[in-house]
Design a protein around this motif. Structure first.
Motif, PDB file in Angstrom:
ATOM      1  N   ASP A   1     -62.141 -20.961  25.458  1.00  6.66           N
ATOM      2  CA  ASP A   1     -63.392 -20.325  25.052  1.00  6.66           C
ATOM      3  C   ASP A   1     -63.587 -20.429  23.550  1.00  6.66           C
ATOM      4  O   ASP A   1     -64.685 -20.733  23.068  1.00  6.66           O
ATOM      5  CB  ASP A   1     -63.394 -18.854  25.481  1.00  6.66           C
ATOM      6  CG  ASP A   1     -63.470 -18.690  26.991  1.00  6.66           C
ATOM      7  OD1 ASP A   1     -63.713 -19.699  27.671  1.00  6.66           O
ATOM      8  OD2 ASP A   1     -63.288 -17.562  27.485  1.00  6.66           O
ATOM      9  N   LEU A   2     -62.534 -20.177  22.789  1.00  3.00           N
ATOM     10  CA  LEU A   2     -62.635 -20.261  21.334  1.00  3.00           C
ATOM     11  C   LEU A   2     -62.858 -21.696  20.888  1.00  3.00           C
ATOM     12  O   LEU A   2     -63.626 -21.951  19.953  1.00  3.00           O
ATOM     13  CB  LEU A   2     -61.366 -19.703  20.681  1.00  3.00           C
ATOM     14  CG  LEU A   2     -61.323 -19.760  19.152  1.00  3.00           C
ATOM     15  CD1 LEU A   2     -62.504 -19.001  18.552  1.00  3.00           C
ATOM     16  CD2 LEU A   2     -60.012 -19.196  18.629  1.00  3.00           C
ATOM     17  N   MET A   3     -62.239 -22.651  21.564  1.00  3.74           N
ATOM     18  CA  MET A   3     -62.401 -24.048  21.191  1.00  3.74           C
ATOM     19  C   MET A   3     -63.870 -24.463  21.272  1.00  3.74           C
ATOM     20  O   MET A   3     -64.378 -25.208  20.442  1.00  3.74           O
ATOM     21  CB  MET A   3     -61.546 -24.937  22.095  1.00  3.74           C
ATOM     22  CG  MET A   3     -61.521 -26.389  21.665  1.00  3.74           C
ATOM     23  SD  MET A   3     -60.370 -27.397  22.645  1.00  3.74           S
ATOM     24  CE  MET A   3     -58.796 -26.672  22.195  1.00  3.74           C
ATOM     25  N   TYR A   4     -64.569 -23.948  22.277  1.00  2.00           N
ATOM     26  CA  TYR A   4     -65.970 -24.302  22.448  1.00  2.00           C
ATOM     27  C   TYR A   4     -66.886 -23.508  21.528  1.00  2.00           C
ATOM     28  O   TYR A   4     -68.042 -23.877  21.320  1.00  2.00           O
ATOM     29  CB  TYR A   4     -66.389 -24.081  23.905  1.00  2.00           C
ATOM     30  CG  TYR A   4     -65.587 -24.907  24.889  1.00  2.00           C
ATOM     31  CD1 TYR A   4     -65.168 -26.192  24.564  1.00  2.00           C
ATOM     32  CD2 TYR A   4     -65.223 -24.388  26.128  1.00  2.00           C
ATOM     33  CE1 TYR A   4     -64.421 -26.949  25.463  1.00  2.00           C
ATOM     34  CE2 TYR A   4     -64.484 -25.142  27.028  1.00  2.00           C
ATOM     35  CZ  TYR A   4     -64.081 -26.425  26.686  1.00  2.00           C
ATOM     36  OH  TYR A   4     -63.340 -27.167  27.572  1.00  2.00           O
ATOM     37  N   GLN A   5     -66.379 -22.406  20.970  1.00  2.00           N
ATOM     38  CA  GLN A   5     -67.201 -21.586  20.086  1.00  2.00           C
ATOM     39  C   GLN A   5     -67.272 -22.144  18.663  1.00  2.00           C
ATOM     40  O   GLN A   5     -68.186 -21.824  17.915  1.00  2.00           O
ATOM     41  CB  GLN A   5     -66.637 -20.162  20.029  1.00  2.00           C
ATOM     42  CG  GLN A   5     -66.803 -19.371  21.314  1.00  2.00           C
ATOM     43  CD  GLN A   5     -66.018 -18.076  21.292  1.00  2.00           C
ATOM     44  OE1 GLN A   5     -65.573 -17.610  20.249  1.00  2.00           O
ATOM     45  NE2 GLN A   5     -65.813 -17.488  22.463  1.00  2.00           N
ATOM     46  N   ILE A   6     -66.298 -22.953  18.291  1.00  2.00           N
ATOM     47  CA  ILE A   6     -66.249 -23.453  16.920  1.00  2.00           C
ATOM     48  C   ILE A   6     -67.472 -24.317  16.622  1.00  2.00           C
ATOM     49  O   ILE A   6     -67.810 -25.230  17.378  1.00  2.00           O
ATOM     50  CB  ILE A   6     -64.960 -24.266  16.677  1.00  2.00           C
ATOM     51  CG1 ILE A   6     -63.745 -23.335  16.724  1.00  2.00           C
ATOM     52  CG2 ILE A   6     -65.000 -24.985  15.344  1.00  2.00           C
ATOM     53  CD1 ILE A   6     -62.421 -24.056  16.557  1.00  2.00           C
ATOM     54  N   ASN A   7     -68.128 -24.012  15.532  1.00  2.00           N
ATOM     55  CA  ASN A   7     -69.308 -24.762  15.112  1.00  2.00           C
ATOM     56  C   ASN A   7     -68.896 -26.187  14.733  1.00  2.00           C
ATOM     57  O   ASN A   7     -68.119 -26.400  13.800  1.00  2.00           O
ATOM     58  CB  ASN A   7     -69.955 -24.063  13.910  1.00  2.00           C
ATOM     59  CG  ASN A   7     -71.267 -24.699  13.507  1.00  2.00           C
ATOM     60  OD1 ASN A   7     -71.581 -25.833  13.887  1.00  2.00           O
ATOM     61  ND2 ASN A   7     -72.059 -23.970  12.733  1.00  2.00           N
ATOM     62  N   LYS A   8     -69.412 -27.142  15.450  1.00  2.00           N
ATOM     63  CA  LYS A   8     -69.035 -28.538  15.219  1.00  2.00           C
ATOM     64  C   LYS A   8     -69.481 -29.045  13.848  1.00  2.00           C
ATOM     65  O   LYS A   8     -68.948 -30.032  13.340  1.00  2.00           O
ATOM     66  CB  LYS A   8     -69.622 -29.429  16.321  1.00  2.00           C
ATOM     67  CG  LYS A   8     -69.017 -29.178  17.695  1.00  2.00           C
ATOM     68  CD  LYS A   8     -69.574 -30.140  18.727  1.00  2.00           C
ATOM     69  CE  LYS A   8     -68.924 -29.902  20.088  1.00  2.00           C
ATOM     70  NZ  LYS A   8     -69.447 -30.849  21.118  1.00  2.00           N
TER      71      LYS A   8
END
Length: 392
Positions: free
Chosen positions: A22-29
Motif C-alpha cells: 500500500d505504501l509503495m503505491y502511495q509514493i508520489n512518482k
C-alpha cells in the motif's frame, strides 16, 4: 562502485519478506526526494529492496546503498551520488541515512545538483524531516512505514487478500464486513498470535522472536534515541528505567513527579524522554481533549501489543492489550483523546469507544461504540475488536 552493484544484485535477488505494498503505491512518482520513516524492525530495508525489485529489477540505473558501510567514513554521499549519476544512475535508495553526519545538507546538495536523480531514503521514526529540518523543508515527501496491521498479518498467515476499510465503513457496515471475512476464515484463530508477535515482520525469522524484540527495543533506545536526540550515553540507564516503569504501569495515569523521583531526573527531563520514546514508536501518549505536549499525557500506552509481551517480569493484563491494540491501529489516521463516561477513547472528537473483553451484561449505552474482544460478528453498536485491525 562495482562492489555496491554486486551487493545490490544479491540483496534484491534474495529479498523475500512481505512488503507494505500500500505504501509503495502511495509514493508520489514525481517526487525526487522521498523519506521513509519507521521504527526499527518494521521492514524499511525490505521495503527499499522490494521497491527496487518490483520497479527496476536489476537495472543498473537503480542502486541500493547502506550508509553504515565503512566506505562512507572516507567518501562523501554527494561524491558517491555524483559518480553514480555520471554512470547513468537515476534512482538511489539510501538506507540508514541518519547514521551519516550532515545527511540533510548532503541530500540537498544532491537534489540541487543532480536534477534527474530520484532519492528514496530510510530513517528512524525519531527523525523530524519537516518540523525540525529547515534544510529539507519543501523538498522532501515523508511517509511513515508502520508494522503489520492485523489485516496484513491475517492475509499473510491465511493466504487471503482482504482489503482495508475506513473507520466509517466499519462503524456503518461492520456486521456485513465481518460476515464476509468470517465466511472464509476465523479471525479469532489468528488474533492472539498477532497481539503477541504479529506487528514486527521479523517474527517470520526462525530466530527467537521474543529475544529479537527485546534487542530491537534496546537498539531503539541505545542508537535511535540517544544518537538522534543527542543524549549522552551515560543517561541511557535512565531512559531504560523510564521505559521499564512505563511498561509495567501501562496503561495508567502519568505521574511525572513520581517518575522523576524514581529515576532521579527532573520533571522536564522526564517529559522530554517520554516524548523521545513516543517519537521512537515505543509508547503512545493519550491526552484529554484540548491538551497536548508539553503537558503531561493523561495516559501512556505501549506503542503496540508486542511490546507489552516483551516484558516478561509482568503478568500481561488482557484489558491493557485490548486498549493498546485499539489505540495503535486507529491512531495512524485518526485523532484519539481520553474518553469519558466509562469510555476509554474519544475518536475524532465525536465518537466514544469502550473497549472490553465481552458483550456487556448490563444495559448497552446507545451513545457508545463497543469494541468487543472474543466476538466474531457484532450487531448495532457492538463491533468486534479484531475488525478495527482492518483500517490499514
Amino acid at each position: 562502485m562495482e562492489s555496491f552493484y554486486r551487493t545490490h544484485k544479491y540483496l534484491v535477488e534474495h529479498v523475500e519478506s512481505p512488503v507494505k505494498r500500500d505504501l509503495m503505491y502511495q509514493i508520489n512518482k514525481n517526487s525526487r526526494l522521498v523519506g521513509i520513516k519507521g521504527s526499527r524492525g518494521v521492514g524499511k530495508t525490505t521495503f527499499l529492496l522490494q521497491y527496487a525489485k518490483e520497479n527496476y529489477g536489476l537495472d543498473r540505473s537503480c542502486l541500493y546503498i547502506n550508509l553504515n558501510n565503512l566506505y562512507f567514513t572516507e567518501h562523501t554521499l554527494r561524491e558517491f551520488a555524483g559518480r553514480f549519476y555520471d554512470q547513468g544512475g537515476r534512482v538511489l535508495l539510501i538506507d540508514q541515512v541518519f547514521k551519516y553526519p550532515g545527511w540533510s545538507e548532503e541530500l540537498k546538495y544532491c537534489y540541487d545538483h543532480y536534477p534527474e536523480l530520484k532519492i528514496i531514503f530510510s530513517g528512524s521514526s525519531v527523525m523530524r524531516l519537516k518540523e525540525e529540518n529547515p534544510v529539507l523543508a519543501g523538498l522532501v515527501d515523508s511517509y511513515n512505514l508502520r508494522g503489520f496491521s492485523f489485516r496484513e498479518y491475517l492475509n499473510l498467515m491465511a493466504s487471503t487478500q482482504f482489503p482495508s476499510y475506513t473507520l466509517d465503513d466499519i462503524i456503518a457496515h461492520h456486521k456485513s464486513i465481518a460476515q464476509k471475512i468470517c465466511s472464509r476464515v476465523n479471525p479469532l484463530d489468528y488474533f492472539p498470535g498477532y497481539l503477541h508477535h504479529g506487528y514486527y515482520p521479523f517474527f517470520l525469522d526462525k530466530a527467537n522472536f521474543s529475544e529479537n524484540l527485546v534487542k530491537n527495543i534496546n537498539m531503539i533506545m541505545e542508537v535511535d534515541i540517544l544518537l538522534i536526540k543527542q543524549i549522552e550515553l551515560s543517561y541511557l540507564p535512565k531512559v531504560r528505567r523510564l521505559m521499564y516503569l512505563l511498561s509495567v504501569q501501562s496503561p495508567a495515569p502519568t505521574n511525572v513527579s513520581q517518575l522523576s523521583k524514581d529515576i532521579q531526573i527532573s520533571r522536564a527531563t522526564v517529559m522530554n524522554y517520554i516524548k523521545s520514546l513516543k517519537d521512537a514508536r515505543l509508547i503512545n501518549m493519550l491526552y484529554r481533549e484540548g491538551e497536548e505536549f508539553p503537558k503531561k499525557p493523561a495516559m501512556v500506552y505501549m506503542h503496540n501489543t508486542n511490546i507489552i509481551y516483551s516484558n516478561r517480569s509482568v503478568q500481561v493484563d488482557a484489558q491493557a492489550v485490548r486498549e493498546t491494540f485499539f489505540y495503535n491501529t486507529l491512531h495512524k489516521d485518526h485523532r484519539l483523546n481520553m474518553g469519558s463516561k466509562n469510555a476509554q477513547f474519544l475518536v475524532n472528537r465525536e465518537k466514544l469507544f469502550r473497549v472490553q473483553g465481552s458483550v456487556p451484561r448490563s444495559r448497552i449505552n446507545p451513545n457508545f461504540y463497543y469494541a468487543v474482544d472474543d466476538l466474531k460478528v457484532g450487531s448495532d453498536n457492538l463491533i468486534p475488536l479484531w475488525l478495527f485491525g482492518f483500517v490499514y
